[in-house]
Write a protein that holds these residues in place. Structure first.
Motif, PDB file in Angstrom:
ATOM      1  N   ALA A 142     -78.788   9.048 -18.904  1.00 12.04           N
ATOM      2  CA  ALA A 142     -80.058   8.577 -18.346  1.00 12.04           C
ATOM      3  C   ALA A 142     -80.805   9.694 -17.636  1.00 12.04           C
ATOM      4  O   ALA A 142     -82.021   9.874 -17.828  1.00 12.04           O
ATOM      5  CB  ALA A 142     -79.808   7.415 -17.391  1.00 12.04           C
ATOM      6  N   ASN A 143     -80.108  10.474 -16.826  1.00 15.36           N
ATOM      7  CA  ASN A 143     -80.778  11.458 -15.980  1.00 15.36           C
ATOM      8  C   ASN A 143     -81.038  12.786 -16.672  1.00 15.36           C
ATOM      9  O   ASN A 143     -82.102  13.381 -16.493  1.00 15.36           O
ATOM     10  CB  ASN A 143     -79.968  11.681 -14.703  1.00 15.36           C
ATOM     11  CG  ASN A 143     -80.047  10.500 -13.763  1.00 15.36           C
ATOM     12  OD1 ASN A 143     -80.986  10.371 -12.994  1.00 15.36           O
ATOM     13  ND2 ASN A 143     -79.056   9.620 -13.835  1.00 15.36           N
ATOM     14  N   LEU A 151     -79.522  19.604 -12.755  1.00 19.69           N
ATOM     15  CA  LEU A 151     -78.919  18.303 -12.455  1.00 19.69           C
ATOM     16  C   LEU A 151     -78.187  18.450 -11.132  1.00 19.69           C
ATOM     17  O   LEU A 151     -77.213  19.198 -11.026  1.00 19.69           O
ATOM     18  CB  LEU A 151     -77.953  17.878 -13.561  1.00 19.69           C
ATOM     19  CG  LEU A 151     -77.328  16.489 -13.391  1.00 19.69           C
ATOM     20  CD1 LEU A 151     -78.386  15.401 -13.512  1.00 19.69           C
ATOM     21  CD2 LEU A 151     -76.212  16.256 -14.420  1.00 19.69           C
ATOM     22  N   ASP A 152     -78.675  17.736 -10.109  1.00 21.24           N
ATOM     23  CA  ASP A 152     -78.226  17.987  -8.741  1.00 21.24           C
ATOM     24  C   ASP A 152     -77.638  16.741  -8.093  1.00 21.24           C
ATOM     25  O   ASP A 152     -78.241  15.671  -8.125  1.00 21.24           O
ATOM     26  CB  ASP A 152     -79.396  18.485  -7.902  1.00 21.24           C
ATOM     27  CG  ASP A 152     -79.002  18.694  -6.453  1.00 21.24           C
ATOM     28  OD1 ASP A 152     -78.059  19.455  -6.205  1.00 21.24           O
ATOM     29  OD2 ASP A 152     -79.625  18.067  -5.574  1.00 21.24           O
ATOM     30  N   MET A 153     -76.470  16.904  -7.489  1.00 16.26           N
ATOM     31  CA  MET A 153     -75.859  15.822  -6.722  1.00 16.26           C
ATOM     32  C   MET A 153     -75.724  16.177  -5.238  1.00 16.26           C
ATOM     33  O   MET A 153     -75.101  15.446  -4.488  1.00 16.26           O
ATOM     34  CB  MET A 153     -74.487  15.472  -7.310  1.00 16.26           C
ATOM     35  CG  MET A 153     -73.491  16.619  -7.344  1.00 16.26           C
ATOM     36  SD  MET A 153     -71.971  16.176  -8.227  1.00 16.26           S
ATOM     37  CE  MET A 153     -72.524  16.110  -9.920  1.00 16.26           C
ATOM     38  N   ILE A 154     -76.292  17.306  -4.831  1.00 17.52           N
ATOM     39  CA  ILE A 154     -76.178  17.765  -3.450  1.00 17.52           C
ATOM     40  C   ILE A 154     -77.337  17.260  -2.594  1.00 17.52           C
ATOM     41  O   ILE A 154     -77.161  16.847  -1.458  1.00 17.52           O
ATOM     42  CB  ILE A 154     -76.110  19.304  -3.386  1.00 17.52           C
ATOM     43  CG1 ILE A 154     -74.976  19.824  -4.297  1.00 17.52           C
ATOM     44  CG2 ILE A 154     -75.899  19.769  -1.953  1.00 17.52           C
ATOM     45  CD1 ILE A 154     -73.610  19.272  -3.959  1.00 17.52           C
ATOM     46  N   ALA A 175     -80.512  17.355  -0.203  1.00 18.72           N
ATOM     47  CA  ALA A 175     -81.321  18.109   0.751  1.00 18.72           C
ATOM     48  C   ALA A 175     -80.875  19.562   0.901  1.00 18.72           C
ATOM     49  O   ALA A 175     -81.708  20.478   0.942  1.00 18.72           O
ATOM     50  CB  ALA A 175     -81.295  17.415   2.108  1.00 18.72           C
ATOM     51  N   ALA A 176     -79.577  19.791   0.977  1.00 18.06           N
ATOM     52  CA  ALA A 176     -79.066  21.142   1.236  1.00 18.06           C
ATOM     53  C   ALA A 176     -79.446  22.138   0.135  1.00 18.06           C
ATOM     54  O   ALA A 176     -79.526  23.339   0.379  1.00 18.06           O
ATOM     55  CB  ALA A 176     -77.550  21.108   1.407  1.00 18.06           C
ATOM     56  N   TYR A 177     -79.692  21.650  -1.077  1.00 16.03           N
ATOM     57  CA  TYR A 177     -80.019  22.518  -2.209  1.00 16.03           C
ATOM     58  C   TYR A 177     -81.472  22.402  -2.654  1.00 16.03           C
ATOM     59  O   TYR A 177     -81.891  23.094  -3.587  1.00 16.03           O
ATOM     60  CB  TYR A 177     -79.126  22.183  -3.411  1.00 16.03           C
ATOM     61  CG  TYR A 177     -77.745  22.817  -3.392  1.00 16.03           C
ATOM     62  CD1 TYR A 177     -77.263  23.498  -2.275  1.00 16.03           C
ATOM     63  CD2 TYR A 177     -76.917  22.723  -4.511  1.00 16.03           C
ATOM     64  CE1 TYR A 177     -76.000  24.059  -2.272  1.00 16.03           C
ATOM     65  CE2 TYR A 177     -75.651  23.294  -4.515  1.00 16.03           C
ATOM     66  CZ  TYR A 177     -75.191  23.954  -3.387  1.00 16.03           C
ATOM     67  OH  TYR A 177     -73.941  24.514  -3.389  1.00 16.03           O
ATOM     68  N   PHE A 178     -82.267  21.536  -2.027  1.00 17.69           N
ATOM     69  CA  PHE A 178     -83.583  21.219  -2.574  1.00 17.69           C
ATOM     70  C   PHE A 178     -84.449  22.465  -2.768  1.00 17.69           C
ATOM     71  O   PHE A 178     -84.976  22.720  -3.854  1.00 17.69           O
ATOM     72  CB  PHE A 178     -84.304  20.212  -1.672  1.00 17.69           C
ATOM     73  CG  PHE A 178     -85.633  19.769  -2.209  1.00 17.69           C
ATOM     74  CD1 PHE A 178     -85.703  18.847  -3.239  1.00 17.69           C
ATOM     75  CD2 PHE A 178     -86.819  20.286  -1.699  1.00 17.69           C
ATOM     76  CE1 PHE A 178     -86.932  18.444  -3.753  1.00 17.69           C
ATOM     77  CE2 PHE A 178     -88.050  19.892  -2.204  1.00 17.69           C
ATOM     78  CZ  PHE A 178     -88.104  18.968  -3.238  1.00 17.69           C
ATOM     79  N   ASP A 179     -84.627  23.239  -1.719  1.00 15.60           N
ATOM     80  CA  ASP A 179     -85.484  24.423  -1.780  1.00 15.60           C
ATOM     81  C   ASP A 179     -84.979  25.429  -2.810  1.00 15.60           C
ATOM     82  O   ASP A 179     -85.755  25.985  -3.604  1.00 15.60           O
ATOM     83  CB  ASP A 179     -85.560  25.069  -0.395  1.00 15.60           C
ATOM     84  CG  ASP A 179     -86.772  25.975  -0.239  1.00 15.60           C
ATOM     85  OD1 ASP A 179     -87.891  25.520  -0.515  1.00 15.60           O
ATOM     86  OD2 ASP A 179     -86.592  27.143   0.144  1.00 15.60           O
ATOM     87  N   SER A 189     -83.542  17.025 -11.438  1.00 17.87           N
ATOM     88  CA  SER A 189     -83.070  15.642 -11.500  1.00 17.87           C
ATOM     89  C   SER A 189     -81.995  15.439 -10.438  1.00 17.87           C
ATOM     90  O   SER A 189     -80.916  16.026 -10.518  1.00 17.87           O
ATOM     91  CB  SER A 189     -82.513  15.332 -12.894  1.00 17.87           C
ATOM     92  OG  SER A 189     -82.025  14.008 -12.953  1.00 17.87           O
ATOM     93  N   ILE A 190     -82.288  14.609  -9.450  1.00 15.44           N
ATOM     94  CA  ILE A 190     -81.385  14.389  -8.321  1.00 15.44           C
ATOM     95  C   ILE A 190     -80.648  13.068  -8.520  1.00 15.44           C
ATOM     96  O   ILE A 190     -81.269  12.019  -8.710  1.00 15.44           O
ATOM     97  CB  ILE A 190     -82.164  14.358  -6.991  1.00 15.44           C
ATOM     98  CG1 ILE A 190     -82.939  15.667  -6.797  1.00 15.44           C
ATOM     99  CG2 ILE A 190     -81.224  14.117  -5.815  1.00 15.44           C
ATOM    100  CD1 ILE A 190     -83.912  15.645  -5.633  1.00 15.44           C
ATOM    101  N   ILE A 191     -79.307  13.115  -8.453  1.00 14.26           N
ATOM    102  CA  ILE A 191     -78.522  11.901  -8.702  1.00 14.26           C
ATOM    103  C   ILE A 191     -77.628  11.507  -7.533  1.00 14.26           C
ATOM    104  O   ILE A 191     -76.985  10.455  -7.569  1.00 14.26           O
ATOM    105  CB  ILE A 191     -77.662  12.040  -9.973  1.00 14.26           C
ATOM    106  CG1 ILE A 191     -76.704  13.235  -9.868  1.00 14.26           C
ATOM    107  CG2 ILE A 191     -78.540  12.166 -11.207  1.00 14.26           C
ATOM    108  CD1 ILE A 191     -75.680  13.289 -10.992  1.00 14.26           C
TER     109      ILE A 191
END
Length: 333
Positions: free
Chosen positions: A135-136, A219-222, A224-228, A241-243
């Protein structure tokens, strides 16, 4: 088939650590319109189960309060309107809840047959991660052949699935993991570069590997800490894509300029609140696009540990330790 009146299932004394879970006796669930009742042979353990146990991921109002979002076993009863399956069929399914039990009801539209050659343990390791990744990564982020993707948490159940599927569909895979052993496992699954996030800067590595371009999808599951840094790692017209939010859900400070300058897309989703029709569409894609690859051995679940049902507390402790590579599965019956 004569069904028992009661079953064992996992109950929560309250919200908290793994020790709040206990096995109790309770009534069998009754399949509703469009549902099947499954005698559960194996159930997958997932991060959302941990979050629900902690009180951070409540089930939908119409879902079972029992933990467990993926199962495999034999259909023993059909609800009204079910025509795609028969009693005796062996299926794995994405459950809306209730998987940590000897019997579980699931919508027939979220069930798939065991891939050829699979037993219940291997089949139970499929639904949650394959539904989520498909899906993601493919439906929402639009990953296609020839593109590049950075997958965070490559040694997790989601990560090991995403690496294999991305490679199988022709993408070039970069990933992060927290040890040399985990990085090696990711490389064995098909990543062209595994980045030890404890010792390396994934933004720098990605830029070096892509000659400064960046990747098409993260594809990110972390969270806020990795957003920037995720925005920095993306190429023009890329998609984040944040999951999940293992690193928090609130970004205190971020530079949003890359979103405009590089025409980035930021998206995300959780599986449980999706409608039945949305889940059915994912199921149908998996059946036609992914199940043949499972049966040919191009993709396979990575299973770290299989524990007896009465060791569910130990299974959650292992999940929270993050020492595993791949899936954790409970053998129920």
């Amino acid at each position: 088939m004569t069904l028992p009146a009661t079953m064992r299932h996992v109950d929560l004394l309250n919200h908290g650590g793994p020790e709040v879970m206990r096995l109790v006796e309770g009534p069998l669930p009754v399949p509703r319109l469009g549902e099947v009742l499954v005698k559960v042979e194996a159930a997958g353990v997932n991060r959302p189960d941990v979050a629900q146990r902690q009180g951070a991921y409540p089930p939908p109002k119409d879902a079972s309060p029992i933990l467990g979002l993926e199962i495999a076993g034999e259909i023993v009863a059909l609800g009204e309107g079910v025509t795609d399956f028969e009693i005796g069929d062996r299926i794995c399914a994405l459950a809306n809840g209730g998987g940590y039990a000897e019997y579980c009801t699931v919508p027939a539209t979220q069930a798939l047959p065991f891939p050829k050659g699979y037993d219940a343990v291997k089949a139970a390791a499929l639904p949650e991660t394959f539904f989520t990744v498909w899906a993601n990564l493919f439906q929402m982020a639009g990953l296609t052949e020839g593109e590049t993707v950075l997958i965070h948490g490559g040694s997790s159940g989601i990560g090991t699935t995403a690496i294999q599927l991305a490679k199988a569909f022709g993408a070039k895979v970069y990933t992060t993991a927290g040890s040399a052993e985990k990085c090696a496992a990711c490389m064995d699954l098909g990543a062209v570069r595994a980045i030890n996030y404890k010792a390396e800067d994934f933004v720098e590595i990605v830029k070096e590997e892509t000659q400064g371009r960046g990747v098409d999808v993260v594809l990110d599951m972390i969270g806020a800490a990795y957003f920037d840094r995720n925005l920095q790692a993306l190429a023009k017209d890329g998609c984040l894509s944040i999951i999940a939010f293992l690193g928090g859900s609130t970004v205190e400070k971020a530079n949003l300029a890359p979103i405009m300058v590089k025409r980035l897309t930021v998206t995300g989703s959780t599986m449980r609140p999706r409608t039945a029709e949305e889940k059915r569409a994912i199921r149908d894609d998996l059946m036609t696009q992914v199940w043949p690859r499972l049966e040919r051995g191009e993709v396979a679940p990575v299973i770290h540990a299989v524990l007896p049902f009465d060791e569910v507390v130990e299974a959650h402790r292992l999940m929270e330790s993050s020492e595993h590579i791949g899936k954790i599965v409970l053998r129920v019956s």
